[in-house]
Design a protein around this motif. Sequence first.
Motif, PDB file in Angstrom:
ATOM      1  N   ASP A  46       0.836  -1.203   0.000  1.00  0.00           N
ATOM      2  CA  ASP A  46       0.000   0.000   0.000  1.00  0.00           C
ATOM      3  C   ASP A  46       0.867   1.248   0.000  1.00  0.00           C
ATOM      4  N   ASP A  47       0.511   2.165  -0.860  1.00  0.00           N
ATOM      5  CA  ASP A  47       1.097   3.500  -0.817  1.00  0.00           C
ATOM      6  C   ASP A  47       0.205   4.313   0.109  1.00  0.00           C
ATOM      7  N   SER A  48       0.606   4.435   1.368  1.00  0.00           N
ATOM      8  CA  SER A  48      -0.286   5.002   2.372  1.00  0.00           C
ATOM      9  C   SER A  48       0.480   5.821   3.389  1.00  0.00           C
ATOM     10  N   MET A  49      -0.273   6.498   4.261  1.00  0.00           N
ATOM     11  CA  MET A  49       0.300   7.275   5.341  1.00  0.00           C
ATOM     12  C   MET A  49      -0.697   7.329   6.484  1.00  0.00           C
ATOM     13  N   GLU A  50      -0.214   7.570   7.701  1.00  0.00           N
ATOM     14  CA  GLU A  50      -1.081   7.687   8.864  1.00  0.00           C
ATOM     15  C   GLU A  50      -1.511   9.132   9.067  1.00  0.00           C
ATOM     16  N   ALA A  51      -2.718   9.292   9.607  1.00  0.00           N
ATOM     17  CA  ALA A  51      -3.235  10.620   9.918  1.00  0.00           C
ATOM     18  C   ALA A  51      -4.122  10.520  11.150  1.00  0.00           C
ATOM     19  N   THR A  52      -4.049  11.516  12.013  1.00  0.00           N
ATOM     20  CA  THR A  52      -4.867  11.563  13.223  1.00  0.00           C
ATOM     21  C   THR A  52      -5.823  12.742  13.131  1.00  0.00           C
ATOM     22  N   GLY A  53      -7.099  12.469  13.364  1.00  0.00           N
ATOM     23  CA  GLY A  53      -8.090  13.531  13.255  1.00  0.00           C
ATOM     24  C   GLY A  53      -9.371  13.180  13.983  1.00  0.00           C
ATOM     25  N   PHE A  54     -10.450  13.898  13.619  1.00  0.00           N
ATOM     26  CA  PHE A  54     -11.730  13.768  14.302  1.00  0.00           C
ATOM     27  C   PHE A  54     -12.821  13.341  13.328  1.00  0.00           C
ATOM     28  N   LEU A  55     -13.711  12.477  13.807  1.00  0.00           N
ATOM     29  CA  LEU A  55     -14.945  12.190  13.083  1.00  0.00           C
ATOM     30  C   LEU A  55     -15.975  13.247  13.464  1.00  0.00           C
ATOM     31  N   VAL A  56     -16.607  13.827  12.464  1.00  0.00           N
ATOM     32  CA  VAL A  56     -17.541  14.928  12.686  1.00  0.00           C
ATOM     33  C   VAL A  56     -18.890  14.538  12.106  1.00  0.00           C
ATOM     34  N   ARG A  57     -19.941  14.750  12.906  1.00  0.00           N
ATOM     35  CA  ARG A  57     -21.304  14.420  12.488  1.00  0.00           C
ATOM     36  C   ARG A  57     -22.256  15.525  12.907  1.00  0.00           C
ATOM     37  N   GLN A  58     -23.417  15.581  12.253  1.00  0.00           N
ATOM     38  CA  GLN A  58     -24.474  16.485  12.701  1.00  0.00           C
ATOM     39  C   GLN A  58     -25.205  15.793  13.834  1.00  0.00           C
ATOM     40  N   GLU A  59     -24.992  16.263  15.082  1.00  0.00           N
ATOM     41  CA  GLU A  59     -25.448  15.533  16.266  1.00  0.00           C
ATOM     42  C   GLU A  59     -26.346  16.407  17.133  1.00  0.00           C
ATOM     43  N   GLN A  60     -27.364  15.788  17.686  1.00  0.00           N
ATOM     44  CA  GLN A  60     -28.294  16.448  18.606  1.00  0.00           C
ATOM     45  C   GLN A  60     -28.302  15.670  19.912  1.00  0.00           C
ATOM     46  N   VAL A  61     -27.877  16.323  21.000  1.00  0.00           N
ATOM     47  CA  VAL A  61     -27.823  15.674  22.308  1.00  0.00           C
ATOM     48  C   VAL A  61     -29.223  15.626  22.916  1.00  0.00           C
ATOM     49  N   LEU A  62     -29.586  14.468  23.444  1.00  0.00           N
ATOM     50  CA  LEU A  62     -30.886  14.271  24.088  1.00  0.00           C
ATOM     51  C   LEU A  62     -30.681  14.256  25.599  1.00  0.00           C
ATOM     52  N   ASP A 219     -19.688  12.645  24.290  1.00  0.00           N
ATOM     53  CA  ASP A 219     -18.332  12.930  24.764  1.00  0.00           C
ATOM     54  C   ASP A 219     -18.037  14.411  24.963  1.00  0.00           C
ATOM     55  N   GLY A 220     -18.976  15.282  24.660  1.00  0.00           N
ATOM     56  CA  GLY A 220     -18.749  16.709  24.836  1.00  0.00           C
ATOM     57  C   GLY A 220     -18.251  17.425  23.591  1.00  0.00           C
ATOM     58  N   TYR A 221     -17.826  16.672  22.572  1.00  0.00           N
ATOM     59  CA  TYR A 221     -17.373  17.286  21.326  1.00  0.00           C
ATOM     60  C   TYR A 221     -18.533  17.654  20.393  1.00  0.00           C
ATOM     61  N   GLU A 222     -19.753  17.273  20.769  1.00  0.00           N
ATOM     62  CA  GLU A 222     -20.903  17.486  19.882  1.00  0.00           C
ATOM     63  C   GLU A 222     -21.070  18.954  19.494  1.00  0.00           C
ATOM     64  N   SER A 223     -20.753  19.870  20.411  1.00  0.00           N
ATOM     65  CA  SER A 223     -20.880  21.292  20.118  1.00  0.00           C
ATOM     66  C   SER A 223     -19.542  21.953  19.809  1.00  0.00           C
ATOM     67  N   LEU A 224     -18.421  21.260  20.086  1.00  0.00           N
ATOM     68  CA  LEU A 224     -17.106  21.853  19.862  1.00  0.00           C
ATOM     69  C   LEU A 224     -16.657  21.754  18.414  1.00  0.00           C
ATOM     70  N   LEU A 238      -7.449  22.460  15.060  1.00  0.00           N
ATOM     71  CA  LEU A 238      -7.456  21.017  15.330  1.00  0.00           C
ATOM     72  C   LEU A 238      -6.515  20.679  16.482  1.00  0.00           C
ATOM     73  N   ASP A 239      -5.374  21.362  16.551  1.00  0.00           N
ATOM     74  CA  ASP A 239      -4.452  21.141  17.669  1.00  0.00           C
ATOM     75  C   ASP A 239      -5.100  21.533  18.996  1.00  0.00           C
ATOM     76  N   GLN A 240      -5.844  22.631  18.999  1.00  0.00           N
ATOM     77  CA  GLN A 240      -6.522  23.058  20.217  1.00  0.00           C
ATOM     78  C   GLN A 240      -7.589  22.041  20.641  1.00  0.00           C
ATOM     79  N   LEU A 241      -8.316  21.508  19.663  1.00  0.00           N
ATOM     80  CA  LEU A 241      -9.325  20.498  19.977  1.00  0.00           C
ATOM     81  C   LEU A 241      -8.680  19.243  20.550  1.00  0.00           C
ATOM     82  N   SER A 242      -7.515  18.857  20.026  1.00  0.00           N
ATOM     83  CA  SER A 242      -6.823  17.659  20.519  1.00  0.00           C
ATOM     84  C   SER A 242      -6.369  17.839  21.953  1.00  0.00           C
ATOM     85  N   ALA A 243      -6.053  19.079  22.337  1.00  0.00           N
ATOM     86  CA  ALA A 243      -5.573  19.332  23.688  1.00  0.00           C
ATOM     87  C   ALA A 243      -6.701  19.426  24.707  1.00  0.00           C
TER      88      ALA A 243
END
Length: 425
Positions: A46-62, A219-224, A238-243
Amino acid sequence: MKQGTLNSKIVVLLLLAAVVLYLGVSAWQSFRDPFSTALTYSYTVDDSMEATGFLVRQEQVLTGTGGVVEVLPQEGEKVSRGGTVALLYQDSSGLERREELEQLELEQEQLEYAIDRLDQGGGDSSQLSQQVLKAIVALRSCVASGDLTGLESRSMDLKSLIYKREYAFNDTEEGESAAQLQAALDSVNSQISALSAQAAQNTQRVTASQSGVFSGYVDGYESLITPDMLDTITPSQLDQLSAQRPSADGTAVGKLVTNSTWYFVCALDQADAERLIEGRSVTVRFSRDWSGEVDMTVERIGDTENGRSAVVFSTDKFLSDTTLLRRQTVELVFDSITGIRVPKQALRVDQQTVTDEETGEESQASVPGVYTLLGEQAEFKPVTVLYEGDSFVLVEPADSNRKSLRAGDVVIVASGQLYDGMVIQ
């Protein structure tokens, strides 16, 4: 006695000497033999590379408050608008009342089925037997796989079918049986009515204001971080969100993902980001908290900030499987190369005579290939190099004739002189 012991010692010494001699000869031959071999096999790089990030969804907390919370949908289950997501009880007695109601409703269903069967004159007992067997298999499969979320519903299904089958084989007189069943049904209906009236006084329902996919993980990221932010997000954000270590709402009973499209956003070095093209598809491989590959579209490649760019990927696949994921390290697969793996030392370049198909003229050309062991002879097989690693190369056969290299062929790894048809001893 002494003579026998002496003979035994002599035999043991002779056997030991024979073993040592055999090992010595084998080692001597291996050092003198310039030809070692290796087995070829199909391999993918595989011609590939690693990446670290966030999954983002349209979420409504109940949210909801209560002494005891009973969540009804399973993780990743679709919920319709107005559907009940959770029941809130003032204390544990409310939950016990709910379980008692479920048992009575199950008994009500079984009694209604039995009465209906008597009115129709019976007839499907064999079908019920088959359904009972299927329910038993499903229950055992659920237990074996450790799927405890579906264990209760499987058990209830099996119990219901067993009761129905029992009524189907009831040998009492038809009139007597019908009267008994109706009396039992009336009693169950009155108990259900009484319990339902009590439950209405100390039970609250949390309902879905719109349709979506349910998740019990808040997890609290729903609004962040939301999909609306992805058009302008930067690597520093993204760095601030990771911290950050956000805390979830204590009153949350779950959340709804209200859009089927979800995103993965990460910061890549400028050189890696330049390999991507907006609108093109890239395979994103998850392997930590969920194992799977998703073809995602490159939605946006942000401006360069300190040598890095924010990249946004999107897809509408596998949403129900990824609701528990948030910050993830994935593998971005740009391309995959599949060929036959051979040791790099086995690759050789031979001078061969080639004929021009148009003019018929012959000339000498350098042809890459490997020597394979065919019986006791070396046979040259041309190849095309697809990929070169540290200690191996991936090749494909140069053509489809008899001399094509195939997975499973034995290649000769040697630094000495080789030629086509050479006898290897």
